[in-house]
Scaffold this motif. Structure first.
Motif: not given
Length: 223
Positions: A102, A126-127, A131-132
């Motif tokens: 990231l 979004e990530r 996700r992270y």
């Protein structure tokens, strides 16, 4: 007695900033030799000190170290920020690699063409939230301890908190649903060595502006 580590890079964040953060958190004073002109860059390369013709480069303990992860691992090992055994090191490495994924998206954002920047920022957001950050929130919740690994400060915590500051620069609301990460950020930021690094006038670098970006492109002959 060995001198202070000397950091060779341009006067900006880039790939050196995580090294600055880790040294500062470990309480290690360091010097910086800024690459300010194309001639500085040519000299550093022609001197034969850059194994792969790249910076960051750190002079430390009689070595001229290159490759960011190698430098970070050396510092973390030397200053007991790398776990107590190989299992903890494996966890720290896994978390750090995710953080780096990231972070890399954010580091290269200033180089993004203007017509693509909005889409890149949307992808980073979004990530970040999908996700992270959920991974690290879940880790902290799973063991209920103050730090990610072994209930003691490691390079994973320091890299994560550095990343959280960058995420907040993009959009402070991105941390809203991650109370344990916000608590970790506060906890690490209040450590005396980190608190000092976060004060105005430290060797911590601000977000790169257009002028600094153009200077860096000129130094490294980037298009």
């Amino acid at each position: 007695m060995a001198g202070k580590p000397k950091l060779h890079y341009f006067n900006g964040r880039g790939r050196m900033e995580s090294i600055r953060w880790l040294l500062a958190a470990a309480g290690v004073e360091f010097e910086e030799k800024f690459i300010e002109t194309p001639e500085d860059w040519d000299k550093l390369r022609s001197d034969g000190h850059l194994m792969f013709q790249q910076v960051p480069m750190v002079e430390m303990d009689g070595m001229k170290m290159v490759q960011t992860r190698a430098i970070l691992n050396y510092i973390a090992s030397k200053y007991n920020l790398y776990g107590k055994d190989i299992k903890e090191k494996a966890l720290i490495d896994m978390y750090t690699e995710g953080i780096a994924d990231l972070s890399e998206m954010i580091i290269v954002l200033p180089l993004c063409p203007p017509d693509q920047k909005e889409a890149k920022i949307a992808l980073i957001k979004e990530r970040t939230t999908d996700r992270y950050l959920p991974v690290f929130e879940k880790v902290l919740k799973s063991h209920g301890q103050d730090y990610l690994v072994g209930n003691r400060l490691s390079k994973a915590d320091i890299h994560l908190v550095e990343l959280l500051y960058y995420v907040e620069e993009i959009d402070p609301s991105l941390l809203a649903n991650f109370p344990l990460l916000k608590a970790l950020k506060t906890r690490v930021s209040n450590l005396p060595t980190v608190k000092k690094f976060l004060q105005p006038g430290s060797q911590r670098k601000p977000p790169i502006d257009e002028k600094s970006l153009e200077q860096a492109k000129k130094i490294f002959r980037m298009k």
